[in-house]
Design an enzyme around this catalytic site. Structure first.
Site, PDB file in Angstrom:
ATOM      1  N   CYS A 231       1.341  -0.766   0.035  1.00 19.31           N
ATOM      2  CA  CYS A 231       0.157   0.475   0.147  1.00 19.31           C
ATOM      3  C   CYS A 231       0.935   1.112  -0.119  1.00 19.31           C
ATOM      4  CB  CYS A 231      -1.187   0.166   1.334  1.00 19.31           C
ATOM      5  SG  CYS A 231      -1.923   1.481   0.951  1.00 19.31           S
ATOM      6  N   CYS A 418      -6.266   1.811  -3.978  1.00 19.50           N
ATOM      7  CA  CYS A 418      -6.078   3.030  -2.741  1.00 19.50           C
ATOM      8  C   CYS A 418      -6.983   3.722  -2.478  1.00 19.50           C
ATOM      9  CB  CYS A 418      -4.480   3.386  -3.047  1.00 19.50           C
ATOM     10  SG  CYS A 418      -3.656   3.618  -1.946  1.00 19.50           S
TER      11      CYS A 418
HETATM   12  C1  LIG Z   1      -0.372   0.200   6.777  1.00 18.96           C
HETATM   13  C2  LIG Z   1      -1.362  -0.914   5.627  1.00 18.96           C
HETATM   14  C3  LIG Z   1      -2.206  -0.124   4.807  1.00 18.96           C
HETATM   15  C4  LIG Z   1      -2.314  -0.268   3.997  1.00 18.96           C
HETATM   16  N1  LIG Z   1      -3.922   0.299   3.411  1.00 18.96           N
HETATM   17  C5  LIG Z   1      -4.531  -0.973   1.961  1.00 18.96           C
HETATM   18  C6  LIG Z   1      -5.290  -0.270   1.805  1.00 18.96           C
HETATM   19  O1  LIG Z   1      -6.431   0.538   2.095  1.00 18.96           O
HETATM   20  N2  LIG Z   1      -5.954  -0.964   1.137  1.00 18.96           N
HETATM   21  C7  LIG Z   1      -5.405  -2.827   0.635  1.00 18.96           C
HETATM   22  O2  LIG Z   1      -6.030  -2.912  -0.216  1.00 18.96           O
HETATM   23  N3  LIG Z   1      -4.562  -2.653   0.553  1.00 18.96           N
HETATM   24  C8  LIG Z   1      -3.703  -2.433   1.814  1.00 18.96           C
HETATM   25  N4  LIG Z   1      -2.447  -2.903   2.186  1.00 18.96           N
HETATM   26  C9  LIG Z   1      -1.967  -3.866   2.265  1.00 18.96           C
HETATM   27  C10 LIG Z   1      -2.672  -5.051   2.666  1.00 18.96           C
HETATM   28  O3  LIG Z   1      -2.727  -5.012   3.392  1.00 18.96           O
HETATM   29  C11 LIG Z   1      -1.724  -5.953   2.063  1.00 18.96           C
HETATM   30  O4  LIG Z   1      -1.324  -5.670   0.382  1.00 18.96           O
HETATM   31  C12 LIG Z   1      -2.622  -7.422   1.732  1.00 18.96           C
HETATM   32  O5  LIG Z   1      -2.394  -7.839   3.617  1.00 18.96           O
HETATM   33  C13 LIG Z   1      -0.973  -8.473   1.596  1.00 18.96           C
HETATM   34  O6  LIG Z   1      -1.475 -10.047   1.656  1.00 18.96           O
HETATM   35  P1  LIG Z   1      -0.833 -11.149   1.447  1.00 18.96           P
HETATM   36  O7  LIG Z   1      -1.259 -12.443   1.445  1.00 18.96           O
HETATM   37  O8  LIG Z   1       0.091 -11.042   0.331  1.00 18.96           O
HETATM   38  O9  LIG Z   1       0.207 -10.751   2.655  1.00 18.96           O
HETATM   39  P2  LIG Z   1       0.250 -10.594   4.431  1.00 18.96           P
HETATM   40  O10 LIG Z   1      -1.487 -10.847   4.638  1.00 18.96           O
HETATM   41  O11 LIG Z   1       1.165 -10.158   5.026  1.00 18.96           O
HETATM   42  O12 LIG Z   1       0.134 -12.446   5.088  1.00 18.96           O
HETATM   43  C14 LIG Z   1       1.162 -13.604   4.648  1.00 18.96           C
HETATM   44  C15 LIG Z   1       0.983 -15.002   5.492  1.00 18.96           C
HETATM   45  O13 LIG Z   1       1.917 -15.022   5.495  1.00 18.96           O
HETATM   46  C16 LIG Z   1       2.170 -16.010   6.522  1.00 18.96           C
HETATM   47  N5  LIG Z   1       4.286 -16.394   6.387  1.00 18.96           N
HETATM   48  C17 LIG Z   1       5.130 -15.853   7.060  1.00 18.96           C
HETATM   49  N6  LIG Z   1       6.011 -16.313   6.486  1.00 18.96           N
HETATM   50  C18 LIG Z   1       5.768 -17.187   6.360  1.00 18.96           C
HETATM   51  C19 LIG Z   1       6.229 -18.903   5.895  1.00 18.96           C
HETATM   52  N7  LIG Z   1       7.170 -19.186   5.661  1.00 18.96           N
HETATM   53  N8  LIG Z   1       5.095 -19.915   5.122  1.00 18.96           N
HETATM   54  C20 LIG Z   1       3.862 -20.022   5.433  1.00 18.96           C
HETATM   55  N9  LIG Z   1       3.556 -18.866   5.685  1.00 18.96           N
HETATM   56  C21 LIG Z   1       4.229 -17.433   6.288  1.00 18.96           C
HETATM   57  C22 LIG Z   1       2.867 -14.704   7.153  1.00 18.96           C
HETATM   58  O14 LIG Z   1       2.409 -15.218   8.712  1.00 18.96           O
HETATM   59  C23 LIG Z   1       1.019 -13.857   6.999  1.00 18.96           C
HETATM   60  O15 LIG Z   1      -0.403 -14.849   7.878  1.00 18.96           O
HETATM   61  C24 LIG Z   1      -2.051  -1.658   4.113  1.00 18.96           C
HETATM   62  C25 LIG Z   1      -1.440  -2.648   4.489  1.00 18.96           C
HETATM   63  C26 LIG Z   1      -0.124  -1.614   5.203  1.00 18.96           C
HETATM   64  C27 LIG Z   1       0.347  -2.331   6.238  1.00 18.96           C
END
Ligand SMILES: Cc1cc2nc3c(=O)[nH]c(=O)nc-3n(C[C@H](O)[C@H](O)[C@H](O)COP(=O)(O)OP(=O)(O)OC[C@H]3O[C@@H](n4cnc5c(N)ncnc54)[C@H](O)[C@@H]3O)c2cc1C
Length: 690
Positions: A231, A418
């Site tokens: 983000c 966003c």
């Molecule tokens: C402050 C902030 C504001 C944001 N604002 C927005 C917004 O307004 N709108 C929007 O759409 N998005 C927003 N986002 C972005 C959004 O939250 C992320 O893009 C999204 O959470 C990514 O999802 P993901 O599943 O790829 O990763 P994550 O949600 O980070 O999940 C990754 C998972 O993998 C697990 N993992 C890590 N290592 C391992 C391993 N070795 N083996 C197995 N599992 C593992 C972790 O425990 C976690 O549960 C924001 C993010 C932040 C931090």
């Protein structure tokens, strides 16, 4: 006061230590045993240490991406058709909790408590996606993946497990490199005295607002690193809200440092935002609000004692040191080190190397990736994941059904979004696809410019998105701008005959099952309908209708006649002479009855009016095109004296409006009670036979 902070990703030494600990399996059970929290003991036997296990699909990471993918796979119905003893979907994630990270911006603005955005991981797998026998279709293993062996179709975990797969989905998120800024971790441990905070972790996001409220005077610096971050709009969201807060308190003083707070936005990027359309607006806003802009200035060091921040600058310029009173830091991010060093990584960038359209790995065709860990060249957001997940699931199921022989069926266009909070009560809703090209949901449907901050978008960000995330996204029933998702449609057509019908269940309410012939269907239910189960016998309207006439027949039976709702006419037959009733005195029809109902007409021209001329039809079409929301079919029908059906045929509503209405209808459907769900589903099935 100093305190310890837990950062999301463990270091390798922590992981090595953890390897000697007993296996913390969360929710799994041997095949045939109903999976529940009570069966945790059996679960460790099922996926025991130092054993090899096989699953059809393994999902690495249960964040926003892993949740959406695993639940959509389960809801697709694809696995219902096969061998019920097969181990189908396994999700591996070491974390005990799941966070809605976009909510941390709201926490940093003092709008919500952070606890609202955290749920126990088990809860997200506990009640969802059960099959007809009540077994969870998703196995969840609390462990961390450490390495991939794509040639052998298997992975190794931190706790020593080897897991084989047919298809692998990799979505463990992004690496947040807190140590990438010297002094940052130390400063964050004692936010109060260092003046440094960040919305980029659960532990630190609650320090942001107290620091903002306690600042009356001095320089506030908001930073954004160079390169990919999740983000990319969040660092400036924190800034705009802080500015608004100081403005409302009357302490924002951009031109006179002695009177209040001045703001600097220091970013490692060359512009305010990646998509040019919104970047231009945001830069104009920055200048108008008198925020100092330092572009291509990358924060590399913080000295919390002296309150000095050091920035690297481009073109060989010497680093810049800047005094601060409050510093909101966004740490640098990049691929997780164990992904970067794996065979799945792209040579450039180090994220999982996938095709930009299909989300399939470029080299290993049974590996897929979306979300923050993927190489998809778009802004890393949950909104992007909502559009990516159905594409991945449709293509993966197609590959499973055809043993990898069929081509991919769905393509991702880079959509991301966003919601940029520009002040309390207003959001600029940036939506774009690959190349930063705008793809605006509301802009296209209503002809409005989403680069203009609006109040309605603020409520989307503050209330609707968090709600839809926990009630639909993590359950596999949300696909972003396209609205609610029927995951059964993602399965290849050959599997569709064996699908069962699912509707999104509400939190903490177990789905109820009903047998129709030899099929089993699942419906969500509300507490109200649960109380009324089994259904009550409906009251007989004839027995309670006061206007009904009761004729006692000579045979001893009672013949009940309800008067028609209007005076008799050639179209009514109820009161025509009936031999049975001959000789029985019945009350004459009341003279106060309303006039006869007009016969129904299917004609497009209303009775008494003229057919429309070609000129009028053109005018009608122009009005409809000009503002399809205002000029509805019924409004135009009244205006032109024709039927709404005619308007719909002559000037159909644009596709976007229809989709919007159908999304609204979908949302409404989810509020239906048990009986209505059953009745409507039955009706739809009957209609298919027409
Ligand atoms: C402050 C902030 C504001 C944001 N604002 C927005 C917004 O307004 N709108 C929007 O759409 N998005 C927003 N986002 C972005 C959004 O939250 C992320 O893009 C999204 O959470 C990514 O999802 P993901 O599943 O790829 O990763 P994550 O949600 O980070 O999940 C990754 C998972 O993998 C697990 N993992 C890590 N290592 C391992 C391993 N070795 N083996 C197995 N599992 C593992 C972790 O425990 C976690 O549960 C924001 C993010 C932040 C931090």
């Amino acid at each position: 006061m100093a305190r310890s902070i837990t950062f999301a990703v463990k270091t390798s030494s922590q992981r090595a230590n953890a390897a000697s600990a007993p296996a913390p399996v969360a929710l799994n059970a041997p095949t045939g045993v109903r999976r529940s929290i009570a069966t945790v003991a059996d679960a460790s036997a099922a996926i025991g240490i130092a054993r090899t296990h096989s699953y059809r699909v393994v999902v690495v990471g249960a964040g926003a991406a892993g949740q959406a993918v695993s639940h959509q796979l389960a809801l697709s119905g694809f696995f219902d058709a096969g061998d019920s003893s097969a181990q189908n979907i396994l999700v591996i994630d070491p974390s005990e909790t799941h966070d809605y990270q976009p909510g941390w911006t709201l926490v940093g603005a003092g709008l919500k408590p952070k606890e609202e955005f955290r749920k126990p991981m088990r809860e997200l797998f506990a009640t969802s996606s059960e099959d007809a026998q009540g077994q969870s279709k998703i196995d969840h293993l609390q462990d961390a993946v450490e390495s991939f062996e794509p040639e052998k179709n298997r992975i190794e975990t931190r706790d020593g497990r080897t897991i084989e797969y047919e298809q692998l989905v990799v979505c463990p998120g992004i690496h947040i490199n807190w140590a990438g800024i010297e002094g940052l971790e130390e400063a964050l441990r004692d936010a109060k005295s260092s003046g440094v905070s960040s919305i980029y972790s659960y532990d630190t996001c609650s320090d942001v607002f107290p620091l903002i409220t306690s600042l009356d005077r001095g320089r506030a610096i908001f930073t954004q690193p160079a390169g990919f971050i999740k983000c990319a709009g969040a660092p400036q969201k924190a800034m705009w809200l802080a500015l608004d807060h100081w403005k409302q308190r009357g302490v924002f003083s951009p031109s006179d440092p002695s009177k209040g707070v001045q703001i600097t936005f220091a970013t490692g990027m060359p512009t305010m935002f990646s998509a040019p359309k919104y970047s231009k607006v945001l830069d104009e806003m920055r200048q108008e609000r008198q925020v100092e802009g330092l572009f291509q200035h990358d924060l590399v060091k913080i000295d919390p004692k002296r309150k000095v921040a050091t920035f690297n600058r481009p073109d060989g310029q010497s680093p810049l040191e800047k005094q601060y009173d409050l510093l909101h830091a966004t740490p640098p991010m990049g691929p997780l080190p164990w992904i970067k060093s794996s065979p799945l990584a792209a040579a450039e960038g180090g994220f999982v190397d996938v095709d930009q359209a299909t989300t399939q790995h470029k080299k290993y065709k049974n590996i897929w990736s979306i979300g923050d860990s993927s190489s998809l060249a778009t802004s890393k957001t949950t909104a992007a994941i909502a559009s990516q997940a159905p594409v991945l699931v449709a293509n993966l199921l197609q590959a499973l059904a055809s043993d990898g022989k069929a081509m991919s069926v769905a393509a991702y266009d880079g959509y991301t979004s966003c919601p940029l909070l520009t002040e309390y009560g207003k959001v600029l809703l940036a939506e774009f696809k690959y190349g930063g090209v705008p793809k605006e949901t509301f802009g296209n449907a209503f002809g409005i410019d989403q680069a203009v901050p609006r109040r309605a978008f603020y409520y989307l960000k503050k209330d609707f998105f968090p709600w839809v995330y926990f009630n639909s996204h993590v359950k596999g029933t949300w696909q972003g701008p396209k609205g609610f998702l029927n995951a059964a449609k993602l399965a290849p057509s050959s599997a569709s005959s064996a699908r069962s019908i699912h509707t999104a269940s509400r939190p903490s309410i177990s789905p109820r099952r009903f047998a129709f012939g030899n099929q089993t269907r699942t419906f969500s239910s509300s507490p109200a309908t649960s109380r009324n189960t089994p259904a009550r016998r409906p009251r007989d309207p004839l027995a309670v209708d006061r206007s009904a006439m009761h004729h006692r027949l000579p045979t001893g039976e009672t013949f009940i006649v309800r008067p028609p709702p209007s005076a008799p006419s050639p179209y009514t037959s109820t009161l025509t002479p009936n031999p049975i009733l001959d000789g029985i005195a019945a009350a004459p029809p009341s003279p106060a009855l309303p006039p006869p109902i007009k016969p129904r007409t299917r004609s497009s021209v209303l009775p008494g009016s003229q057919p429309l001329t070609a000129q009028q039809i053109l005018q009608l079409q122009a009005l409809r095109k000009e503002d399809p929301l205002k000029n509805t079919a019924s409004k135009l029908a009244k205006q032109f004296g024709c039927s709404p059906t005619f308007v719909r045929i002559a000037a159909p509503a644009p596709k976007e409006i229809k989709e919007l209405r159908s999304s609204a209808l979908d949302a409404l459907r989810r509020t239906w009670g048990l009986r209505k769900q059953v009745a409507r589903t039955e009706k739809a099935e009957r209609r298919k036979l027409w």
